[in-house]
Design a protein around this motif. Structure first.
Motif, PDB file in Angstrom:
ATOM      1  N   LEU A 197       0.777  -1.428  -0.212  1.00 40.96           N
ATOM      2  CA  LEU A 197       0.044   0.014  -0.076  1.00 40.96           C
ATOM      3  C   LEU A 197       0.925   1.114   0.143  1.00 40.96           C
ATOM      4  CD1 LEU A 197      -3.120  -0.976   2.538  1.00 40.96           C
ATOM      5  CD2 LEU A 197      -2.888  -0.545  -0.261  1.00 40.96           C
ATOM      6  N   LYS A 198       1.933   1.085   0.800  1.00 40.96           N
ATOM      7  CA  LYS A 198       2.761   2.161   0.645  1.00 40.96           C
ATOM      8  C   LYS A 198       3.422   2.696  -0.593  1.00 40.96           C
ATOM      9  CE  LYS A 198       3.757   3.192   5.579  1.00 40.96           C
ATOM     10  NZ  LYS A 198       4.573   2.817   6.683  1.00 40.96           N
ATOM     11  N   GLN A 218       1.939   1.671  -3.461  1.00 36.31           N
ATOM     12  CA  GLN A 218       1.031   2.084  -4.151  1.00 36.31           C
ATOM     13  C   GLN A 218       1.214   3.765  -4.196  1.00 36.31           C
ATOM     14  OE1 GLN A 218      -2.899   0.815  -3.825  1.00 36.31           O
ATOM     15  NE2 GLN A 218      -2.396  -0.892  -5.485  1.00 36.31           N
ATOM     16  N   ARG A 219       1.094   4.103  -2.795  1.00 35.04           N
ATOM     17  CA  ARG A 219       0.784   5.658  -2.620  1.00 35.04           C
ATOM     18  C   ARG A 219       1.765   6.470  -3.157  1.00 35.04           C
ATOM     19  NH1 ARG A 219      -0.716   7.041   3.050  1.00 35.04           N
ATOM     20  NH2 ARG A 219      -0.219   9.163   2.141  1.00 35.04           N
TER      21      ARG A 219
END
Ligand code: ADP
Ligand code: MG
Length: 308
Positions: free
Chosen positions: A282-283, A285-286
């Motif tokens: 997720l990190k 992706q951000r």
């Protein structure tokens, strides 16, 4: 209009001047530039200016001769100029042509701030960039960016993410863009990202992270070179890279990247895994969302141009 040398002759005959001084001043008054200046400004000058400004005129002629001969002058890099001051003639010192060029060159250099970049990037020029077919797209995109950015530097402009293997000229192209922008009056900052990460870690001890980060965050144009070349700690990824990208996205500041990885590889093989081995999709992706917002990917192919 009264002739300078005539006025001078009169002046000298009125006084008891030594032959030496007389000879010297005759030369000064006969100087074509002194005469031209006197004639041009006569209406603004006191009637007895030639007498009262004699020392200044002498200084002007001798200092100018020294500059012409390349000798040591009163103020190195400056040359004398006659000016009117309070109805008298005075000498002002102005930068010589060579000094002006040097100053312009220095200013130009100062517009490209580089952090841990190789020295030879100073000489990178778009004109010298080899544009075989595989590099043409990158070169055209570079010219496009420069044109649209310079036309409206405060609007949002998507910059470039140059992907390609070692030695294809990614760093060279970024530097050439920075130099062209400098030439046109725009500042940019180039950082070698792996070195910056090390520098930041060292700066923690001296509480110096804040100032350094601030300057990079706010650079009018930022070029992050070689992202992904070294394993990144979670701290560098989130508190350095993440903070820089977040700010630049909010403020819509042009941000370039170069990497040996494509965007997809950077996300999956690099940003996802911290140097401790934690998987954080997720990190990653951000961060990638921000990079994609800031720059568009261009793949550079070609031979390794590094001298082997
Ligand atoms: P990369 O950053 O892609 O690894 P570099 O930009 O460092 O590659 O280029 C590798 C070498 O080739 C450098 O020494 C650079 O000065 C030189 N170089 C790269 N592109 C060109 C070019 N178009 N014309 C001349 N020299 C180049
Ligand atoms: Mg490089």
């Amino acid at each position: 209009m009264e002739d300078v040398s005539k006025a001078m002759q009169q002046l000298m005959s009125q006084r008891h001047l030594t032959a030496n001084y007389r000879q010297l001043m005759e030369k000064v008054y006969a100087d074509p530039q002194v005469q031209a200046f006197y004639h041009e400004h006569q209406s603004e000058l006191a009637a007895d200016v030639l007498d009262r400004s004699a020392a200044k005129l002498y200084e002007y002629v001798t200092e100018r001769a020294k500059v012409a001969q390349g000798g040591e002058t009163f103020a190195a890099g400056y040359e004398p100029q006659l000016i009117v001051s309070n109805h008298l003639i005075d000498v002002a010192y102005v930068p010589t042509q060579a000094t002006q060029e040097k100053q312009a060159q220095q200013q130009l250099r100062q517009r490209v701030r580089s952090i841990a970049m190789p020295k030879d990037i100073r000489n990178a020029q778009l004109d010298d960039f080899d544009h075989d077919e595989s590099r043409m797209e990158a070169l055209m995109a570079a010219y496009d960016f420069i044109e649209t950015y310079e036309a409206s530097p405060h609007r949002r402009h998507q910059a470039l993410y140059l992907a390609g293997s070692f030695g294809v000229g990614k760093t060279y192209l970024l530097a050439a863009i920075a130099n062209q922008l400098a030439n046109d009056g725009f500042s940019s900052t180039l950082v070698h990202f792996p070195s910056l990460a090390v520098e930041m870690k060292n700066a923690i001890a001296q509480n110096g992270v804040g100032d350094k980060l601030e300057a990079i965050k706010k650079a009018p144009v930022l070029m992050i070179d070689d992202i992904g070349a070294d394993a990144m700690s979670a701290w560098v990824r989130d508190d350095i890279l993440g903070v820089i990208l977040e700010y630049r996205m909010q403020e819509e500041l042009p941000t370039f990247f170069s990497s040996n990885f494509s965007m997809v590889q950077l996300e999956n093989e690099h940003l996802r895994v911290s140097s401790r081995g934690d998987d954080e999709p997720l990190k990653a992706q951000r961060l990638m969302q921000r990079i994609r917002f800031l720059a568009r990917e261009i793949t550079m192919i070609g031979v390794n141009r590094r001298p082997q």
